[in-house]
Design an enzyme around this catalytic site. Structure first.
Site, PDB file in Angstrom:
ATOM      1  N   ASP A  30       0.769  -1.201   0.063  1.00 51.18           N
ATOM      2  CA  ASP A  30      -0.003   0.024  -0.090  1.00 51.18           C
ATOM      3  C   ASP A  30       0.862   1.110  -0.144  1.00 51.18           C
ATOM      4  O   ASP A  30       2.197   1.144   0.234  1.00 51.18           O
ATOM      5  CB  ASP A  30      -0.756   0.112   1.144  1.00 51.18           C
ATOM      6  CG  ASP A  30      -0.177  -0.339   2.449  1.00 51.18           C
ATOM      7  OD1 ASP A  30       0.997   0.264   2.637  1.00 51.18           O
ATOM      8  OD2 ASP A  30      -0.773  -0.855   3.445  1.00 51.18           O
ATOM      9  N   ASP A  32       1.352   5.128   1.707  1.00 47.47           N
ATOM     10  CA  ASP A  32       0.939   6.159   2.968  1.00 47.47           C
ATOM     11  C   ASP A  32       1.417   7.572   2.395  1.00 47.47           C
ATOM     12  O   ASP A  32       2.557   7.584   1.652  1.00 47.47           O
ATOM     13  CB  ASP A  32       1.543   5.569   4.190  1.00 47.47           C
ATOM     14  CG  ASP A  32       0.851   4.359   4.468  1.00 47.47           C
ATOM     15  OD1 ASP A  32      -0.282   3.823   4.275  1.00 47.47           O
ATOM     16  OD2 ASP A  32       1.731   3.584   5.282  1.00 47.47           O
ATOM     17  N   ASP A 110       8.678   4.677  13.834  1.00 48.01           N
ATOM     18  CA  ASP A 110       9.329   3.374  14.805  1.00 48.01           C
ATOM     19  C   ASP A 110      10.833   2.918  14.260  1.00 48.01           C
ATOM     20  O   ASP A 110      11.570   3.014  15.022  1.00 48.01           O
ATOM     21  CB  ASP A 110       8.506   2.174  14.552  1.00 48.01           C
ATOM     22  CG  ASP A 110       7.887   1.786  13.158  1.00 48.01           C
ATOM     23  OD1 ASP A 110       8.422   2.272  12.176  1.00 48.01           O
ATOM     24  OD2 ASP A 110       6.974   0.958  12.997  1.00 48.01           O
TER      25      ASP A 110
END
Length: 398
Positions: A30, A32, A110
């Protein structure tokens, strides 16, 4: 989408895993977007936008059959004076709607490999955290102090292992060495969220490698404590290893993989252990079996919420084991149209591989299922004769 944000005066970048995957030559799952536009502003620009999330507001924008996730740049985590930030006593971020600039956002992500931004203005990659170098060296490295970052969101413990397993990366020393002593933090994560994370761990095509890492970093006990308690039980580890390898083969062959089957495999050793446990009550074996299933599933729900449609499917896969292992001719016609037959048959094959049941029965089903109607009748007659002969032999021996 990026151009519309820019046309209205906002900064907008492709961000995260899609950039990482493109650099690795992998098709992104996907895409983002990160922007300096606040969620409410994004919603005004896109009519098909849905704002979700309590911990951090995210915009989901439907683009054809896909959903593009758009997030607003987050502020430096050290800015604790903001009113829109809530932290639990154990360090987990409960609410974090604090917005900042792109550089602050980069350091809030992260892992370094997920902190890359693609700028459509000049077709460049923006890298504040050394993500490109870590990708080149195939290293998973958490951004900032590992203890603090894992406490902020304990799911990062699982994500670190998942990325290492999926991409065949190595965890940086500081990123990996504290995971075992912080594994207990997963108890603060909602069981519903852990269900989704477990599927990501085992359904990306490198389930066996991920399983090994979960064991190495002592995370499996926080996900499947009942299973880990059965590791000294003969066949348990081999069952899980074979199941993970088979799952990888199915993913690579673009076949479907079932969450119900995954949980049925991982919890089966615990069901077997409970059935074998001595009991003062003299109940029929069927009752003992059903009680064991209910207790194991109920206990597992404390760690991971298994949606009802999957827990029902798990029960059916397990219930069919006895009927497949000891088929009755009068029930076979009903059995072969059961919606869970294929999954239960695959499960039976796993049990035969670890010698939990006789390979003869799986060989019979393997021949029976694709056979013609006339051949099926012959196989049933042969099975009846074999069963009768064994019965007579036992009777004569007495």
């Amino acid at each position: 989408m990026l151009h519309r944000l820019k046309q209205h005066g906002y900064s907008a970048y492709l961000v995260g895993g899609c950039i990482r995957d493109l650099l690795l030559g992998v098709k992104p799952k996907d895409f983002d977007i990160a922007t300096d536009a606040h969620p409410e502003k994004i919603k005004k620009l896109f009519r098909n936008c849905l704002l979700i999330g309590r911990r951090f507001r995210i915009a989901h924008i439907r683009f054809g059959r896909e959903i593009i996730e758009v997030t607003t740049f987050r502020a430096d985590s050290k800015k604790k004076s903001f009113k829109h930030r809530t932290v639990a006593a154990h360090g987990m971020l409960l609410r974090d709607n604090v917005y900042g600039c792109i550089e602050e956002d980069a350091w809030r992500r992260d892992f370094t490999m997920n902190s890359l931004y693609y700028n459509i203005a000049d077709l460049s990659i923006v890298d504040y955290c050394g993500g490109i170098a870590d990708i080149q060296h195939r290293i998973v490295r958490i951004i900032g102090d590992p203890l603090t970052r894992y406490q902020e969101d304990p799911v990062r413990l699982l994500r670190a292992v998942r990325f290492a397993g999926k991409l065949d990366f190595t965890l940086a020393a500081a990123t990996g060495e504290c995971i075992p002593r912080l594994a207990h933090l997963l108890r603060h994560v909602s069981p519903a969220r852990l269900f989704e994370e477990v599927l990501k761990l085992f359904h990306h095509g490198r389930a066996f490698r991920t399983y090994q890492l979960l064991l190495h970093y002592q995370l499996l006990n926080e996900l499947f404590p009942q299973t880990l308690a059965c590791f000294d039980q003969e066949g348990t580890q081999k069952l899980l290893e074979i199941a993970c390898k088979n799952t990888d083969q199915r993913v690579q062959q673009e076949k479907t993989v079932s969450p119900a089957f995954l949980f049925a495999v991982f919890l089966w050793p615990a069901v077997q252990a409970k059935v074998r446990r001595p009991s003062k009550r003299r109940s029929p074996s069927f009752v003992i079996y059903q009680q064991a299933i209910s207790e194991i599933l109920s206990e597992q729900q404390k760690q991971i919420t298994i949606p009802r449609r999957y827990s029902a499917a798990i029960r059916e896969i397990w219930d069919l084991q006895q009927r497949l292992n000891q088929p009755r001719p009068s029930m076979i016609n009903k059995l072969i149209v059961h919606p869970r037959l294929r999954a239960a048959y695959d499960f039976l094959l796993l049990r035969a591989e670890i010698r939990e049941i006789s390979p003869d029965i799986t060989a019979w089903w393997t021949e029976f299922l694709p056979a013609t109607e006339s051949r099926r009748k012959q196989l049933i007659e042969k099975m009846v004769m074999t069963t009768q002969r064994r019965h007579n032999q036992r009777k004569n021996s007495l």
